[in-house]
Design a protein around this motif. Structure first.
Motif, PDB file in Angstrom:
ATOM      1  N   CYS A 313     -13.222 -10.493   1.513  1.00  0.00           N
ATOM      2  CA  CYS A 313     -14.045 -10.255   0.315  1.00  0.00           C
ATOM      3  C   CYS A 313     -14.239  -8.760   0.050  1.00  0.00           C
ATOM      4  N   PRO A 314     -13.912  -8.301  -1.170  1.00  0.00           N
ATOM      5  CA  PRO A 314     -14.070  -6.873  -1.462  1.00  0.00           C
ATOM      6  C   PRO A 314     -15.538  -6.422  -1.399  1.00  0.00           C
ATOM      7  N   LEU A 322     -23.388  -9.379  -0.294  1.00  0.00           N
ATOM      8  CA  LEU A 322     -22.638 -10.628  -0.450  1.00  0.00           C
ATOM      9  C   LEU A 322     -21.693 -10.896   0.721  1.00  0.00           C
ATOM     10  N   PRO A 324     -19.295 -14.391   1.448  1.00  0.00           N
ATOM     11  CA  PRO A 324     -19.050 -15.779   1.039  1.00  0.00           C
ATOM     12  C   PRO A 324     -19.340 -16.797   2.143  1.00  0.00           C
ATOM     13  N   CYS A 368     -20.240 -10.223  -6.745  1.00  0.00           N
ATOM     14  CA  CYS A 368     -18.935 -10.905  -6.683  1.00  0.00           C
ATOM     15  C   CYS A 368     -18.029 -10.451  -7.822  1.00  0.00           C
ATOM     16  N   THR A 369     -16.771 -10.119  -7.489  1.00  0.00           N
ATOM     17  CA  THR A 369     -15.812  -9.709  -8.517  1.00  0.00           C
ATOM     18  C   THR A 369     -14.952 -10.881  -8.998  1.00  0.00           C
ATOM     19  N   THR A 370     -15.271 -12.082  -8.544  1.00  0.00           N
ATOM     20  CA  THR A 370     -14.522 -13.312  -8.873  1.00  0.00           C
ATOM     21  C   THR A 370     -13.030 -13.158  -8.551  1.00  0.00           C
ATOM     22  N   CYS A 371     -12.747 -12.456  -7.453  1.00  0.00           N
ATOM     23  CA  CYS A 371     -11.350 -12.120  -7.143  1.00  0.00           C
ATOM     24  C   CYS A 371     -10.591 -13.257  -6.492  1.00  0.00           C
ATOM     25  N   ASN A 372     -11.298 -14.308  -6.055  1.00  0.00           N
ATOM     26  CA  ASN A 372     -10.666 -15.481  -5.451  1.00  0.00           C
ATOM     27  C   ASN A 372     -10.072 -15.241  -4.060  1.00  0.00           C
ATOM     28  N   ALA A 373     -10.355 -14.099  -3.456  1.00  0.00           N
ATOM     29  CA  ALA A 373      -9.821 -13.849  -2.111  1.00  0.00           C
ATOM     30  C   ALA A 373     -10.409 -14.858  -1.128  1.00  0.00           C
ATOM     31  N   CYS A 374     -11.692 -15.159  -1.275  1.00  0.00           N
ATOM     32  CA  CYS A 374     -12.336 -16.105  -0.363  1.00  0.00           C
ATOM     33  C   CYS A 374     -11.693 -17.484  -0.481  1.00  0.00           C
ATOM     34  N   LEU A 385     -16.728 -19.286  -4.332  1.00  0.00           N
ATOM     35  CA  LEU A 385     -16.820 -18.733  -5.684  1.00  0.00           C
ATOM     36  C   LEU A 385     -17.470 -19.709  -6.665  1.00  0.00           C
ATOM     37  N   ILE A 388     -21.162 -19.441  -6.322  1.00  0.00           N
ATOM     38  CA  ILE A 388     -21.634 -18.167  -6.870  1.00  0.00           C
ATOM     39  C   ILE A 388     -21.686 -18.230  -8.394  1.00  0.00           C
TER      40      ILE A 388
HETATM   41  S1  SF4 Z   1     -14.490 -14.173  -5.257  1.00  0.00           S
HETATM   42 FE1  SF4 Z   1     -15.025 -14.459  -3.095  1.00  0.00          FE
HETATM   43  S2  SF4 Z   1     -13.958 -12.815  -2.062  1.00  0.00           S
HETATM   44 FE2  SF4 Z   1     -13.978 -12.254  -4.222  1.00  0.00          FE
HETATM   45  S3  SF4 Z   1     -15.821 -10.992  -4.460  1.00  0.00           S
HETATM   46 FE3  SF4 Z   1     -16.434 -13.087  -4.908  1.00  0.00          FE
HETATM   47  S4  SF4 Z   1     -17.182 -13.873  -2.949  1.00  0.00           S
HETATM   48 FE4  SF4 Z   1     -16.017 -12.029  -2.468  1.00  0.00          FE
END
Ligand code: SF4
Ligand code: HEM
Ligand code: SF4
Lengths: 434, 266
Positions: A313-314, A322, A324, A368-374, A385, A388
């Motif tokens: 997670c960034p 934050l 996840p 959260c940047t909604t980057c979907n890495a998690c 996500l 969140i």
């Molecule tokens: S989408 Fe997941 S990994 Fe990305 S910023 Fe949000 S919680 Fe962190």
């Protein structure tokens, strides 16, 4: 005589184990049912494929080789050991001794040898897991949420595993010693020949202690699992079945708002829908677990607390609040707390708390940047996500708790159709600008 | 033809003449108004013009897709934007859309269909790769970028969200440059920090900003150029590189700009 007593004792313990396990399982089922209904039954073919690839096949685990191989040892040993467990239950009830041996013969020897080798591999893996958690201090096991119970839980499971394997070998090697190697087990045969000289009574006691110790531990473990992150050994499978099949970038639609907006923009539709105006406006987004999708709640019970999500997670990686993984743990804690409160004060009890605010702070979800890495990293098909985003919807649509800068962006989009304050008529000015 | 030598037809003009474009170019807020992203828009148009693609833009009729509003939590505003845009697109009977913004791409492609807006939506990197594959865009080998080290930063909404990892890389290969991967790339790529409406507010308290963390990966790879496919990644990484005073050694460029440069279109 002792056979009947052992048989009765076994049945009592089996009954109690089943009773308490089913009681807790029902509680968890009810907790998951607190969630909002969501129909996830389409495309069964693709879903079964996920069960085989992601759960049985451990596909995502292999993004990370070392823990994947270690886990594979424990996992395969567990699956294959179920054969032995069936025999133990039959032997326990009918007081037979190695019920499958006369039936299967050479195949029996092969299976037990297989189990013994896997058990040793699992044992080695378990020590490696312990080392990774406590000596090597792999960063994802050291984050803030991994203190206290979660930390202890992680170690307890591994200790359980060690004692369990010890009992299996105690049982098998004493048995081999008593029967002069008749069963042909390699590993316990070696151990057995080392203790062959012990008095018969001692060997019988060792075999019985191994047998009872093993099964009592299994029963104990079965009732420990529902309170632990180890619940994933059951729920990883259904959670893979219900995994999201759409593009990860797609946010769930809110039909109530869609209809309202569409009728606002289409005067004819507004006329047709006049009856709907009386309907109670639903509450938007989620402030507590009952407003999340049931899948998010299943997610929370499935989480292994491995922290792969938070490691990627960034926001977590740059020191924001934050994490996840913590989101998943908070959702599970909230459900468990509600269950306890309702058991104490009755089903309609309200504690005046909410998931947002009391468990998860607005600051966490805003980062959260909604980057979907998690989502990408999770080996057991969890989406932190989704939770969140539902909490964010509540914050904006119901609590009207929005950062000032976002309000400004909203105003721009609303007034001039762009995220910044520009005149919509100037949208194509770039064509002629130098 | 504009003062810049660009030929950018307006959809309304085409419709008035009863004509239809092959593809609608969705410019997006950044591509329209952000001075950095405008350069990408122009570079892409130059390529379209050079190849002779018949396209059009909505111009003043285009509005924000609603992506940042939706991800911030403001579903009402998102639905308003979507309904307005779908009305405009359907009125012109648009079937195919190309855009240089992964956020617009994701929203148009994945989120408009349930609301009644069904289009074939293509990101500009996939579109450009298609032009090369069809032989319409012929890359001049051995030119501008020979011997240059180029790295590619995966945008979250192109990569993880939509599984587009190959098209941008294929384009960079066509540039004849040396492609080096960042430590965290493809599905493990680290976010630039802009998504989820973060672009429009200060970050929460932490030890670093996300773009600073990502810039560390970039500096480690020691590239001459960081290629991106998203206007927001471009801003974030551009700022990160500038903060480290490396802007003279490391350029942050959109793939469309690189292609245009290689074709001597700039
Ligand atoms: S989408 Fe997941 S990994 Fe990305 S910023 Fe949000 S919680 Fe962190
Ligand atoms: C069904 C039998 C299974 C058993 C006996 C089992 C056993 C274990 C054990 C002992 C651990 C603790 C490891 C540690 O301390 O780090 C663990 C962790 C974990 N398990 Fe399983 N597991 C099973 C099934 C699964 C399945 C089907 C999945 C899904 C792919 C899975 C995914 C995980 C993950 C992600 C962790 C976290 C460990 C890490 O961080 O590396 N497990 N499991
Ligand atoms: S959500 Fe998935 S990746 Fe994150 S800790 Fe739980 S199991 Fe691991």
């Amino acid at each position: 005589m002792t056979a009947i007593i052992q048989s009765i004792l076994f049945l009592i313990v089996l009954g109690l184990t089943g009773f308490f396990f089913l009681k807790k399982a029902r509680e968890i089922y009810k907790n998951i049912k607190r969630g909002k209904a969501e129909d996830i039954s389409d495309r069964p073919g693709e879903r079964w494929k996920n069960v085989f690839l992601l759960a049985f096949g451990q596909k995502k685990m292999f993004r990370n080789m070392t823990p994947a191989l270690l886990h594979l040892c424990v996992y395969v040993a567990f699956l294959v050991t179920q054969v032995e467990l069936i025999e133990i239950v039959i032997d326990g009830i009918f007081q037979t001794h190695r019920f499958f041996y006369p039936i299967l013969g050479g195949l029996y020897t092969f299976v037990i040898n297989f189990i013994e080798i896997l058990s040793v591999l699992a044992l080695i893996a378990t020590f490696a897991f312990l080392a990774r958690r406590n000596l090597l201090k792999i960063p994802r096991f050291q984050m803030d949420e991994m203190t206290g119970w979660p930390k202890l839980d992680g170690n307890l499971i591994l200790l359980f595993e060690i004692v369990l394997v010890t009992f299996i070998f105690m049982m098998n090697s004493a048995d081999m010693a008593m029967h002069h190697g008749e069963y042909g087990f390699w590993l316990s045969g070696i151990l057995g020949s080392a203790i062959e000289g012990l008095p018969h009574g001692v060997l019988v006691a060792m075999e019985r202690i191994g047998w009872w110790g093993h099964i009592l531990l299994v029963f104990g473990f079965l009732n420990y699992i529902p309170y632990s992150k180890h619940l994933h050994i059951m729920l990883a499978f259904p959670n893979a079945y219900y995994a999201n099949l759409e593009s990860k970038g797609e946010m769930s639609n809110m039909p109530a708002i869609m209809k309202e907006v569409q009728s606002m923009m289409d005067p004819n539709a507004a006329m047709d829908d006049s009856a709907a105006v009386d309907e109670e406006m639903p509450s938007f987004g989620a402030k507590d677990v009952d407003e999340l999708s049931w899948k998010s709640l299943l997610d929370a019970y499935t989480c292994t607390e491995c922290g792969r999500c938070s490691a990627a997670c960034p926001a977590s990686g740059t020191g924001k609040l934050l994490s996840p993984r913590k989101i998943m743990m908070d959702v599970r804690d909230r459900m468990e707390d509600l269950t306890k409160l309702e058991a104490k004060h009755g089903p309609d009890h309200k504690d005046g708390k909410m998931l947002i605010g009391d468990y998860i702070s607005p600051e966490e979800i805003k980062a959260c940047t909604t980057c979907n890495a998690c989502v990408e990293e999770c080996p057991v098909s969890i989406s932190p996500l989704n939770i969140i985003l539902e909490l964010r919807r509540y914050q904006i649509l119901e609590a009207a708790d929005s950062p000032e800068e976002w309000n400004l962006m909203f105003t721009n989009v609303e007034n001039n159709g762009a995220v910044w304050q520009f005149n919509p008529a100037d949208r194509a000015n770039w064509i002629n600008e130098a | 033809m504009s003062e810049n030598g660009l030929d950018v037809p307006m959809m309304s003009d085409l419709a008035a003449r009863g004509e239809k474009p092959e593809v609608l170019f969705w410019v997006g807020c950044a591509g329209s108004f952000d001075s950095r992203a405008q350069k990408v828009t122009k570079a892409f148009v130059k390529i379209l013009n050079a190849v002779g693609v018949k396209f059009a833009i909505l111009g003043p009729e285009e509005t924000c897709t609603g992506d940042p509003a939706r991800r911030a939590g403001n579903e009402f505003l998102f639905q308003m934007q979507a309904a307005t845009n779908i009305m405009t697109l359907d009125q012109y009977e648009i079937k195919k859309i190309v855009t240089a913004c992964p956020h617009c791409f994701n929203t148009l492609k994945n989120e408009y269909p349930v609301l009644g807006g069904n289009y074939e939506v293509i990101h500009h990197t996939t579109f450009l790769q298609g032009l090369i594959n069809e032989g319409k865009l012929k890359m001049k080998g051995g030119g501008t970028f020979k011997g240059k080290k180029i790295t590619y930063h995966d945008s979250c909404y192109l990569g993880r969200a939509n599984n587009i990892y190959e098209a941008p890389r294929k384009l960079l290969e066509a540039l004849d440059a040396e492609l080096v991967e960042l430590k965290r790339c493809r599905s493990k790529g680290l976010c630039c920090g802009a998504g989820g409406a973060q672009m429009f507010k200060e970050e929460e308290n932490g030890s670093l900003r996300v773009n600073q963390e990502r810039t560390k990966d970039v500096l480690e790879a020691k590239p001459d150029i960081v290629a991106v496919g998203c206007p927001f990644c471009s801003t974030m990484l551009g700022d990160g590189v500038k903060e480290k005073e490396k802007q003279d050694q490391i350029q942050v460029k959109d793939i469309a700009e690189l292609i245009a440069e290689a074709q001597d279109l700039d």
